[in-house]
Design a protein around this motif. Structure first.
Motif, PDB file in Angstrom:
ATOM      1  N   GLY A  29       5.223  38.072  -0.940  1.00  0.00           N
ATOM      2  CA  GLY A  29       6.164  36.978  -0.799  1.00  0.00           C
ATOM      3  C   GLY A  29       5.297  35.627  -1.292  1.00  0.00           C
ATOM      4  O   GLY A  29       6.256  34.706  -2.178  1.00  0.00           O
ATOM      5  N   CYS A  33       6.971  33.434  -4.350  1.00  0.00           N
ATOM      6  CA  CYS A  33       7.040  31.961  -4.502  1.00  0.00           C
ATOM      7  C   CYS A  33       6.442  31.422  -5.947  1.00  0.00           C
ATOM      8  O   CYS A  33       6.955  30.369  -6.290  1.00  0.00           O
ATOM      9  CB  CYS A  33       6.381  31.271  -3.252  1.00  0.00           C
ATOM     10  SG  CYS A  33       7.181  31.647  -1.723  1.00  0.00           S
ATOM     11  N   PRO A  76      15.261  40.004  -1.113  1.00  0.00           N
ATOM     12  CA  PRO A  76      13.652  40.228  -0.983  1.00  0.00           C
ATOM     13  C   PRO A  76      13.175  41.018   0.395  1.00  0.00           C
ATOM     14  O   PRO A  76      12.383  41.664   0.355  1.00  0.00           O
ATOM     15  CB  PRO A  76      13.428  38.679  -0.762  1.00  0.00           C
ATOM     16  CG  PRO A  76      14.287  38.041  -1.482  1.00  0.00           C
ATOM     17  CD  PRO A  76      15.304  38.755  -1.626  1.00  0.00           C
ATOM     18  N   LYS A  77      13.807  40.764   1.572  1.00  0.00           N
ATOM     19  CA  LYS A  77      13.623  41.324   2.614  1.00  0.00           C
ATOM     20  C   LYS A  77      13.552  42.953   2.700  1.00  0.00           C
ATOM     21  O   LYS A  77      12.989  43.844   3.467  1.00  0.00           O
ATOM     22  CB  LYS A  77      14.610  41.080   4.097  1.00  0.00           C
ATOM     23  CG  LYS A  77      16.012  41.572   3.608  1.00  0.00           C
ATOM     24  CD  LYS A  77      16.856  41.295   4.930  1.00  0.00           C
ATOM     25  CE  LYS A  77      18.457  41.670   4.792  1.00  0.00           C
ATOM     26  NZ  LYS A  77      18.407  43.186   4.960  1.00  0.00           N
ATOM     27  N   LEU A  80      10.133  43.467  -0.376  1.00  0.00           N
ATOM     28  CA  LEU A  80       8.625  42.718  -0.428  1.00  0.00           C
ATOM     29  C   LEU A  80       7.818  43.930   0.051  1.00  0.00           C
ATOM     30  O   LEU A  80       6.612  44.004  -0.358  1.00  0.00           O
ATOM     31  CB  LEU A  80       8.779  41.669   0.705  1.00  0.00           C
ATOM     32  CG  LEU A  80       9.415  40.205   0.160  1.00  0.00           C
ATOM     33  CD1 LEU A  80       9.239  39.336   1.115  1.00  0.00           C
ATOM     34  CD2 LEU A  80       8.845  39.979  -1.310  1.00  0.00           C
ATOM     35  N   LEU A 152       4.956  30.463   4.363  1.00  0.00           N
ATOM     36  CA  LEU A 152       4.117  31.996   4.538  1.00  0.00           C
ATOM     37  C   LEU A 152       3.372  31.850   6.004  1.00  0.00           C
ATOM     38  O   LEU A 152       3.481  32.867   6.674  1.00  0.00           O
ATOM     39  CB  LEU A 152       3.246  32.181   3.472  1.00  0.00           C
ATOM     40  CG  LEU A 152       3.987  32.749   2.158  1.00  0.00           C
ATOM     41  CD1 LEU A 152       2.895  32.291   1.045  1.00  0.00           C
ATOM     42  CD2 LEU A 152       4.577  33.988   2.425  1.00  0.00           C
ATOM     43  N   VAL A 193      11.798  33.612   1.290  1.00  0.00           N
ATOM     44  CA  VAL A 193      10.525  34.543   1.630  1.00  0.00           C
ATOM     45  C   VAL A 193      10.230  34.657   3.005  1.00  0.00           C
ATOM     46  O   VAL A 193      10.067  35.572   3.599  1.00  0.00           O
ATOM     47  CB  VAL A 193       9.518  34.052   0.802  1.00  0.00           C
ATOM     48  CG1 VAL A 193       8.176  34.709   1.287  1.00  0.00           C
ATOM     49  CG2 VAL A 193       9.657  34.282  -0.585  1.00  0.00           C
ATOM     50  N   ILE A 197      10.206  37.913   5.038  1.00  0.00           N
ATOM     51  CA  ILE A 197       9.215  38.381   6.184  1.00  0.00           C
ATOM     52  C   ILE A 197       9.455  38.596   7.593  1.00  0.00           C
ATOM     53  O   ILE A 197       9.116  39.682   7.959  1.00  0.00           O
ATOM     54  CB  ILE A 197       7.945  37.520   5.798  1.00  0.00           C
ATOM     55  CG1 ILE A 197       7.514  37.749   4.343  1.00  0.00           C
ATOM     56  CG2 ILE A 197       6.730  37.882   6.548  1.00  0.00           C
ATOM     57  CD1 ILE A 197       6.521  36.465   4.204  1.00  0.00           C
TER      58      ILE A 197
END
Length: 217
Positions: A29, A33, A76-77, A80, A152, A193, A197
């Motif tokens: 993640g 970024c 992304p999920k 990652l 994050l 992100v 996550i």
């Protein structure tokens, strides 16, 4: 220092062990970024899109860029965790070469029983903690990098590790968490992100629960 390296440094416990977990998700993640801030990757409709695939000049970023490019069009999920495989160790080795952290191992009969990474440059970590505290108390406005790091920390529930009691100037953790949530919403890449996550973590927890239920039936 990359955002991923900052995350690993600021959350490492004094005993050298990782008390946060989810390192592969967090590092992947953080690299997403970083690449978004460098305008190499965007999230087009919530899906990964490569804007510029040329080398960045940083070996870890280039590796991550290649992995994201292979999964362009994905959310992304969904990717990652796979993208992050092996990358935390790579980032920690870089911190070791920079004399910021150092690995310690326990071995017996040729087998490594455990490994920990101690912070050997605490001033570097303390400066980073001071920057985070300044943002979370409103003394400074977050830039893209600090905002991404805060997001994050919020997503991985790691704020208490990044800012332990002795680094909070007496400010309650709940107040810092409230501000971190606000900062995390303020940057589209970091926010996406964070959501990725959290979604991936929830999916992993559900899979573990389902496995346990199946085993007991």
């Amino acid at each position: 220092m990359l955002i991923a390296e900052e995350f690993l440094l600021v959350t490492r416990a004094d005993d050298g062990f990782d008390k946060v977990g989810r390192a592969e998700l967090a590092v992947a993640g953080a690299l997403l970024c970083e690449l978004a801030l460098a305008e190499r990757i965007s999230l087009d409709g919530g899906r990964i899109a490569v804007v510029d695939a040329s080398p960045t000049g940083d070996e870890l970023l280039d590796e991550a860029l290649g992995r994201f490019a292979e999964r362009a069009g994905k959310k992304p999920k969904d990717v990652l965790a796979r993208i992050g495989r092996g990358l935390p160790g790579w980032a920690l080795e870089r911190l070791s070469r920079a004399e910021v952290m150092q690995e310690e191992q326990a071995r017996a009969l040729g087998v490594r029983w455990w490994s920990r990474w101690r912070v050997v440059d605490p001033l570097r970590r303390d400066r980073l903690r001071a920057e985070l505290l300044a943002v979370l108390t409103g003394r400074e406005e977050p830039d893209g990098r600090t905002g991404s790091l805060v997001a994050l920390l919020h997503a991985t529930n790691a704020l208490q590790h990044a800012l332990p009691a002795e680094a909070r100037d007496g400010i309650p953790l709940r107040e810092l968490r409230r501000r971190a949530k606000e900062v995390a919403r303020g940057r589209w890449a970091a926010s996406a992100v964070s959501e990725a996550i959290q979604a991936a973590t929830a999916a992993a927890a559900a899979a573990v629960a389902a496995g346990g239920a199946a085993a007991s039936s």
